[in-house]
Design a protein around this motif. Sequence first.
Motif, PDB file in Angstrom:
ATOM      1  N   GLY A 149     -20.801 -39.256 -18.791  1.00 37.85           N
ATOM      2  CA  GLY A 149     -22.121 -38.681 -19.022  1.00 37.85           C
ATOM      3  C   GLY A 149     -22.158 -37.162 -18.990  1.00 37.85           C
ATOM      4  O   GLY A 149     -22.989 -36.540 -19.631  1.00 37.85           O
ATOM      5  N   PHE A 150     -21.237 -36.560 -18.254  1.00 33.63           N
ATOM      6  CA  PHE A 150     -21.265 -35.110 -18.087  1.00 33.63           C
ATOM      7  C   PHE A 150     -20.080 -34.399 -18.723  1.00 33.63           C
ATOM      8  O   PHE A 150     -20.071 -33.170 -18.784  1.00 33.63           O
ATOM      9  CB  PHE A 150     -21.301 -34.751 -16.594  1.00 33.63           C
ATOM     10  N   GLU A 151     -19.088 -35.138 -19.197  1.00 30.95           N
ATOM     11  CA  GLU A 151     -17.850 -34.509 -19.661  1.00 30.95           C
ATOM     12  C   GLU A 151     -18.081 -33.515 -20.791  1.00 30.95           C
ATOM     13  O   GLU A 151     -17.596 -32.384 -20.742  1.00 30.95           O
ATOM     14  CB  GLU A 151     -16.835 -35.564 -20.091  1.00 30.95           C
ATOM     15  N   LEU A 152     -18.823 -33.904 -21.821  1.00 30.43           N
ATOM     16  CA  LEU A 152     -19.039 -33.011 -22.948  1.00 30.43           C
ATOM     17  C   LEU A 152     -19.847 -31.786 -22.531  1.00 30.43           C
ATOM     18  O   LEU A 152     -19.563 -30.668 -22.971  1.00 30.43           O
ATOM     19  CB  LEU A 152     -19.732 -33.756 -24.092  1.00 30.43           C
ATOM     20  N   HIS A 153     -20.825 -31.974 -21.651  1.00 32.39           N
ATOM     21  CA  HIS A 153     -21.620 -30.839 -21.170  1.00 32.39           C
ATOM     22  C   HIS A 153     -20.756 -29.897 -20.329  1.00 32.39           C
ATOM     23  O   HIS A 153     -20.886 -28.677 -20.425  1.00 32.39           O
ATOM     24  CB  HIS A 153     -22.819 -31.324 -20.364  1.00 32.39           C
ATOM     25  N   ALA A 154     -19.890 -30.471 -19.527  1.00 36.24           N
ATOM     26  CA  ALA A 154     -18.991 -29.645 -18.713  1.00 36.24           C
ATOM     27  C   ALA A 154     -18.043 -28.858 -19.607  1.00 36.24           C
ATOM     28  O   ALA A 154     -17.774 -27.680 -19.350  1.00 36.24           O
ATOM     29  CB  ALA A 154     -18.210 -30.531 -17.746  1.00 36.24           C
ATOM     30  N   GLN A 155     -17.548 -29.477 -20.677  1.00 39.37           N
ATOM     31  CA  GLN A 155     -16.682 -28.768 -21.610  1.00 39.37           C
ATOM     32  C   GLN A 155     -17.453 -27.638 -22.300  1.00 39.37           C
ATOM     33  O   GLN A 155     -16.912 -26.561 -22.529  1.00 39.37           O
ATOM     34  CB  GLN A 155     -16.102 -29.728 -22.643  1.00 39.37           C
ATOM     35  N   GLY A 156     -18.707 -27.909 -22.618  1.00 39.42           N
ATOM     36  CA  GLY A 156     -19.538 -26.872 -23.225  1.00 39.42           C
ATOM     37  C   GLY A 156     -19.725 -25.680 -22.300  1.00 39.42           C
ATOM     38  O   GLY A 156     -19.642 -24.525 -22.731  1.00 39.42           O
ATOM     39  N   MET A 157     -19.922 -25.961 -21.026  1.00 41.65           N
ATOM     40  CA  MET A 157     -20.075 -24.879 -20.056  1.00 41.65           C
ATOM     41  C   MET A 157     -18.771 -24.097 -19.926  1.00 41.65           C
ATOM     42  O   MET A 157     -18.776 -22.869 -19.828  1.00 41.65           O
ATOM     43  CB  MET A 157     -20.512 -25.426 -18.697  1.00 41.65           C
ATOM     44  N   GLN A 158     -17.652 -24.800 -19.944  1.00 43.58           N
ATOM     45  CA  GLN A 158     -16.351 -24.134 -19.858  1.00 43.58           C
ATOM     46  C   GLN A 158     -16.110 -23.265 -21.095  1.00 43.58           C
ATOM     47  O   GLN A 158     -15.626 -22.139 -20.976  1.00 43.58           O
ATOM     48  CB  GLN A 158     -15.240 -25.168 -19.711  1.00 43.58           C
ATOM     49  N   LEU A 159     -16.475 -23.758 -22.263  1.00 40.17           N
ATOM     50  CA  LEU A 159     -16.309 -22.977 -23.483  1.00 40.17           C
ATOM     51  C   LEU A 159     -17.208 -21.750 -23.485  1.00 40.17           C
ATOM     52  O   LEU A 159     -16.803 -20.670 -23.916  1.00 40.17           O
ATOM     53  CB  LEU A 159     -16.588 -23.845 -24.718  1.00 40.17           C
ATOM     54  N   ARG A 160     -18.427 -21.891 -22.975  1.00 42.51           N
ATOM     55  CA  ARG A 160     -19.326 -20.729 -22.868  1.00 42.51           C
ATOM     56  C   ARG A 160     -18.735 -19.688 -21.928  1.00 42.51           C
ATOM     57  O   ARG A 160     -18.814 -18.491 -22.174  1.00 42.51           O
ATOM     58  CB  ARG A 160     -20.703 -21.143 -22.370  1.00 42.51           C
ATOM     59  N   SER A 161     -18.126 -20.157 -20.839  1.00 45.47           N
ATOM     60  CA  SER A 161     -17.490 -19.251 -19.892  1.00 45.47           C
ATOM     61  C   SER A 161     -16.307 -18.527 -20.548  1.00 45.47           C
ATOM     62  O   SER A 161     -16.140 -17.314 -20.382  1.00 45.47           O
ATOM     63  CB  SER A 161     -17.021 -20.038 -18.670  1.00 45.47           C
ATOM     64  N   GLN A 162     -15.509 -19.259 -21.306  1.00 49.67           N
ATOM     65  CA  GLN A 162     -14.383 -18.641 -22.007  1.00 49.67           C
ATOM     66  C   GLN A 162     -14.874 -17.648 -23.054  1.00 49.67           C
ATOM     67  O   GLN A 162     -14.282 -16.580 -23.241  1.00 49.67           O
ATOM     68  CB  GLN A 162     -13.516 -19.715 -22.660  1.00 49.67           C
ATOM     69  N   ARG A 163     -15.962 -17.980 -23.724  1.00 50.07           N
ATOM     70  CA  ARG A 163     -16.524 -17.073 -24.729  1.00 50.07           C
ATOM     71  C   ARG A 163     -17.001 -15.788 -24.064  1.00 50.07           C
ATOM     72  O   ARG A 163     -16.814 -14.700 -24.606  1.00 50.07           O
ATOM     73  CB  ARG A 163     -17.673 -17.759 -25.464  1.00 50.07           C
ATOM     74  N   ALA A 164     -17.593 -15.905 -22.877  1.00 48.78           N
ATOM     75  CA  ALA A 164     -18.023 -14.721 -22.137  1.00 48.78           C
ATOM     76  C   ALA A 164     -16.828 -13.834 -21.793  1.00 48.78           C
ATOM     77  O   ALA A 164     -16.918 -12.604 -21.869  1.00 48.78           O
ATOM     78  CB  ALA A 164     -18.771 -15.130 -20.868  1.00 48.78           C
ATOM     79  N   GLU A 165     -15.704 -14.448 -21.436  1.00 48.26           N
ATOM     80  CA  GLU A 165     -14.497 -13.676 -21.120  1.00 48.26           C
ATOM     81  C   GLU A 165     -13.976 -12.939 -22.352  1.00 48.26           C
ATOM     82  O   GLU A 165     -13.549 -11.782 -22.249  1.00 48.26           O
ATOM     83  CB  GLU A 165     -13.408 -14.592 -20.565  1.00 48.26           C
ATOM     84  N   VAL A 166     -14.010 -13.593 -23.511  1.00 49.60           N
ATOM     85  CA  VAL A 166     -13.553 -12.955 -24.745  1.00 49.60           C
ATOM     86  C   VAL A 166     -14.432 -11.754 -25.068  1.00 49.60           C
ATOM     87  O   VAL A 166     -13.945 -10.664 -25.379  1.00 49.60           O
ATOM     88  CB  VAL A 166     -13.546 -13.973 -25.916  1.00 49.60           C
ATOM     89  N   ILE A 167     -15.744 -11.939 -24.974  1.00 50.39           N
ATOM     90  CA  ILE A 167     -16.680 -10.855 -25.279  1.00 50.39           C
ATOM     91  C   ILE A 167     -16.528  -9.720 -24.270  1.00 50.39           C
ATOM     92  O   ILE A 167     -16.519  -8.538 -24.640  1.00 50.39           O
ATOM     93  CB  ILE A 167     -18.133 -11.379 -25.318  1.00 50.39           C
ATOM     94  N   ALA A 168     -16.393 -10.063 -22.998  1.00 55.10           N
ATOM     95  CA  ALA A 168     -16.211  -9.035 -21.966  1.00 55.10           C
ATOM     96  C   ALA A 168     -14.915  -8.259 -22.212  1.00 55.10           C
ATOM     97  O   ALA A 168     -14.875  -7.034 -22.003  1.00 55.10           O
ATOM     98  CB  ALA A 168     -16.197  -9.676 -20.585  1.00 55.10           C
ATOM     99  N   GLY A 169     -13.879  -8.952 -22.661  1.00 59.19           N
ATOM    100  CA  GLY A 169     -12.627  -8.275 -23.000  1.00 59.19           C
ATOM    101  C   GLY A 169     -12.808  -7.291 -24.139  1.00 59.19           C
ATOM    102  O   GLY A 169     -12.238  -6.194 -24.131  1.00 59.19           O
ATOM    103  N   ASN A 170     -13.625  -7.661 -25.115  1.00 66.00           N
ATOM    104  CA  ASN A 170     -13.920  -6.745 -26.213  1.00 66.00           C
ATOM    105  C   ASN A 170     -14.648  -5.505 -25.711  1.00 66.00           C
ATOM    106  O   ASN A 170     -14.305  -4.382 -26.082  1.00 66.00           O
ATOM    107  CB  ASN A 170     -14.766  -7.435 -27.286  1.00 66.00           C
ATOM    108  N   ILE A 171     -15.645  -5.716 -24.862  1.00 68.31           N
ATOM    109  CA  ILE A 171     -16.404  -4.582 -24.331  1.00 68.31           C
ATOM    110  C   ILE A 171     -15.505  -3.678 -23.492  1.00 68.31           C
ATOM    111  O   ILE A 171     -15.571  -2.450 -23.588  1.00 68.31           O
ATOM    112  CB  ILE A 171     -17.617  -5.078 -23.514  1.00 68.31           C
ATOM    113  N   ALA A 172     -14.642  -4.288 -22.691  1.00 62.72           N
ATOM    114  CA  ALA A 172     -13.747  -3.503 -21.840  1.00 62.72           C
ATOM    115  C   ALA A 172     -12.765  -2.675 -22.662  1.00 62.72           C
ATOM    116  O   ALA A 172     -12.321  -1.617 -22.207  1.00 62.72           O
ATOM    117  CB  ALA A 172     -12.983  -4.431 -20.900  1.00 62.72           C
ATOM    118  N   ASN A 173     -12.439  -3.135 -23.856  1.00 63.03           N
ATOM    119  CA  ASN A 173     -11.474  -2.431 -24.701  1.00 63.03           C
ATOM    120  C   ASN A 173     -12.128  -1.662 -25.842  1.00 63.03           C
ATOM    121  O   ASN A 173     -11.469  -1.326 -26.822  1.00 63.03           O
ATOM    122  CB  ASN A 173     -10.460  -3.428 -25.263  1.00 63.03           C
ATOM    123  N   ALA A 174     -13.398  -1.353 -25.689  1.00 62.62           N
ATOM    124  CA  ALA A 174     -14.130  -0.669 -26.754  1.00 62.62           C
ATOM    125  C   ALA A 174     -13.542   0.699 -27.082  1.00 62.62           C
ATOM    126  O   ALA A 174     -13.667   1.164 -28.217  1.00 62.62           O
ATOM    127  CB  ALA A 174     -15.599  -0.521 -26.371  1.00 62.62           C
TER     128      ALA A 174
END
Length: 132
Positions: free
Chosen positions: A8-33
């Motif tokens: 019941g929660f697996e896909l939602h948990a994966q979505g949250m993990q992907l959002r977290s990974q996406r935040a890391e990618v974006i933060a990495g871009n900002i840090a290397n601006a």
Amino acid sequence: MAIGFDKGFELHAQGMQLRSQRAEVIAGNIANADTPNYKAKGMDFNKAMQQANLQQQMGMSRTNSKHFDVRTELNNNVDFRVPDQPDTGDGNTVDVQVERNLYLENSLEYQAGLQFLNGKIKALQKVISGGR
């Protein structure tokens, strides 16, 4: 009768993990601006969720701790982003304003996902407690 919380929660948990990974990618871009020749990266969230859903349907799982977890090891749809602005002369393709907007959008979607999961959990608690 057992309730399958993992299903019941697996896909939602994966979505949250992907959002977290996406935040890391974006933060990495900002840090290397200001890093010369740094190329901005992006993550296609919808494509990553489709991949996660497909892998869940196929029943792919880790059977040994030495195996790679295919759910997290496959590219995660992180790739270089096509720049919206012309080269500024240093080869850097990060547009800080775009990255900040993407980070804010991702944060709002992450919060919405948390609220959705919280609502599901509260509904299950209500069912289990008999509506009290």
